[in-house]
Design an enzyme around this catalytic site. Structure first.
Site, short mmCIF file in Angstrom:
data_model
loop_
_atom_site.label_atom_id
_atom_site.label_comp_id
_atom_site.label_asym_id
_atom_site.label_seq_id
_atom_site.Cartn_x
_atom_site.Cartn_y
_atom_site.Cartn_z
NE ARG A 169 15.67 24.76 7.25
CZ ARG A 169 15.96 23.46 7.38
NH1 ARG A 169 16.65 22.85 6.41
NH2 ARG A 169 15.62 22.79 8.46
CB CYS A 221 12.30 34.12 14.14
SG CYS A 221 13.22 34.75 12.74
CE LYS A 256 11.92 30.71 9.00
NZ LYS A 256 13.30 30.71 9.50
NE ARG A 265 15.58 28.32 18.29
CZ ARG A 265 16.28 29.36 17.86
NH1 ARG A 265 16.20 29.75 16.61
NH2 ARG A 265 17.07 30.01 18.70
CB THR A 287 6.03 38.33 7.06
OG1 THR A 287 7.01 37.39 7.55
CG2 THR A 287 6.05 38.31 5.55
CB THR A 303 8.42 33.20 8.02
OG1 THR A 303 9.80 32.86 8.07
CG2 THR A 303 7.62 32.15 8.76
#
Length: 459
Positions: A184, A292, A238, A245, A116, A151
């Site tokens: 994860r 990510c 998620k 981060r 995605t 995600t």
């Protein structure tokens, strides 16, 4: 253990106890279709196959399907995966197909783990998810369970996946279960993560979907399952992991830009600050890459009306670090009497993370582009990559690192293979300017002049 290889009925809405659901799943009574056999999908399919013995992997790439069916593993640098795939295929527990409708018709449990990414305008691209939905709809039956691992923006599972499948399949939305169960996992440790390095998070569109997802993942995850209120909450879990981060790294990166003006070792200050239990500042660096962390903020920023100034600022700070790296190099070269426009520069590490072959949003790309735009002559080395045209530089093999007297060297991604470099033979005989983006170099016994992002000039 005897394993059933054909579904004998749906898993959703049959009033089975948790123990009965788990036992039936582990016996192969409810075959699994995994849609997407990429870096995360193939490990997940293999672990499911090892547990339940009845998995069909779906991928649009015929080469991937052929590879899996031959018992081979196209995903590189994933410990334990080649053997697991080979064993499961040989045992008849795992096979692959490029026909999603056929896989959906043969399965009771459907697991979607497709990419995605973002569009060119930084909007979530859910086209591959939509394609998976269409494929599932061609074969889904009442009583099936759909689990989304990729995600997505919050509310996608409830507002897009469930009604999309129902409409395309001609079913009522309550005829089958749907839950969001985010992956994860990290490249290089996927099997370890899937099997239970962390608990699995699950959230369904209804209580029954949540319960069934919890039962199934309890069979593969030794650390247990955390069931949250609903699918949207699970989607947020998620995203929040990645957003934390990104914002934290942005703080570290912004602090690193104060290094010279404050005349302090910011990394040392961060390390000392982190001894306090309520402080956990991440490490600064030359930028943030991957599929990510740089992507997930846009899953909240773009689709929703609520303003997100902190997320937007964090993205701006992290996206600015390649610029900071190049401008720091310019200043360090100027101190040596060398103009960046006339400099030769070697960039070490083109992937976004050590030991991983992925180049998506790697900071090496904007660093190379900016160096080339300034007129520098840029070479690059990455032992994990074949020659690629996606970087604005000339890519060289590791064996040629010492062929030129480079004015400057930039360590972007510190692969283990760089540990074999002979720094006395690299660069100018009198020493080159070295920008250490990750604080991984110890060159005090060489003639090179090192500037470490977050530490400043290193003696």
């Amino acid at each position: 253990m005897h394993r059933q290889t054909e579904s004998v009925g749906g898993v959703y809405g049959n009033d089975a106890t948790a123990e009965q659901v788990q036992t039936a799943f582990e016996n192969g009574t409810h075959p699994v279709a995994v849609y997407g056999l990429g870096k995360m999908g193939l490990p997940l399919a293999a672990v499911f196959a090892d547990v339940c013995g009845a998995v069909i992997g779906v991928d649009i790439d015929p080469a991937v399907v052929e590879s899996v069916n031959a018992g081979n593993c196209h995903v590189q640098r994933e410990p334990g995966l080649p053997d697991l795939v080979a064993d499961c295929v040989a045992a008849g527990e795992l096979r692959a197909t490029s026909d999603p409708a056929a896989a959906a018709a043969a399965a009771t449990v459907h697991v979607v783990i497709v990419p995605t990414p973002l569009t060119d305008t930084s909007e979530p691209d859910l086209s591959m998810l939509d394609a998976a939905i269409d494929g599932i709809a061609e074969g889904v039956a009442p009583g099936d369970l759909v689990l989304v691992e990729c995600t997505v923006p919050p509310r996608t599972t409830a507002d897009r996946v469930r009604p999309g499948i129902a409409a395309a399949a001609g079913l009522e939305t309550d005829a089958f279960g749907v839950a969001f169960c985010p992956e994860r996992t990290a490249s290089g440790r996927a099997i370890q993560d899937i099997r239970g390095a962390y608990p699995k998070v699950v959230g369904g569109v209804d209580d029954e979907s949540t319960r069934l997802a919890e039962c199934i993942y309890a069979s593969i995850n030794d650390s247990g399952v955390i069931a949250v209120a609903d699918a949207t909450t699970a989607e947020c879990v998620k995203l929040f992991e990645g957003l934390y981060r990104d914002v934290n790294i942005a703080l570290a990166n912004e602090l690193a830009t104060f290094t010279d003006e404050l005349d302090v070792d910011v990394r040392a200050a961060i390390e000392a600050a982190n001894t306090q239990p309520f402080c956990d500042i991440h490490d600064p660096g030359p930028g943030v890459g991957g599929h990510c962390i740089p992507v997930y903020p846009h899953f909240l920023i773009e689709p929703f009306d609520t303003e997100a100034p902190l997320l937007e600022t964090a993205r701006e700070v992290n996206d600015s670090m390649p610029v900071f790296t190049v401008e720091t190099l310019r200043e360090e070269l100027a101190a040596d009497g060398v103009e960046l426009a006339a400099a030769s520069v070697l960039v070490l590490g083109l992937t976004y993370r050590p030991g991983v072959e992925e180049t998506q949003t790697s900071p090496a790309r904007p660093i190379a582009e900016r160096l080339s735009a300034a007129g520098a002559d840029v070479d690059g080395i990455d032992p994990l990559l074949d020659d690629t045209a996606e970087f604005d530089l000339e890519q060289l093999p590791l064996s040629r690192a010492s062929e030129r007297d480079y004015d400057a060297i930039v360590m972007v991604t510190p692969h283990d293979e760089f540990g074999a470099l002979d720094w006395d033979s690299i660069g100018r005989p009198a020493g080159s300017v070295v920008i250490d983006g990750r604080d991984t170099l110890t060159l005090s016994d060489t003639s090179h002049r090192v500037y470490t992002v977050g530490r400043g000039p290193v003696e």
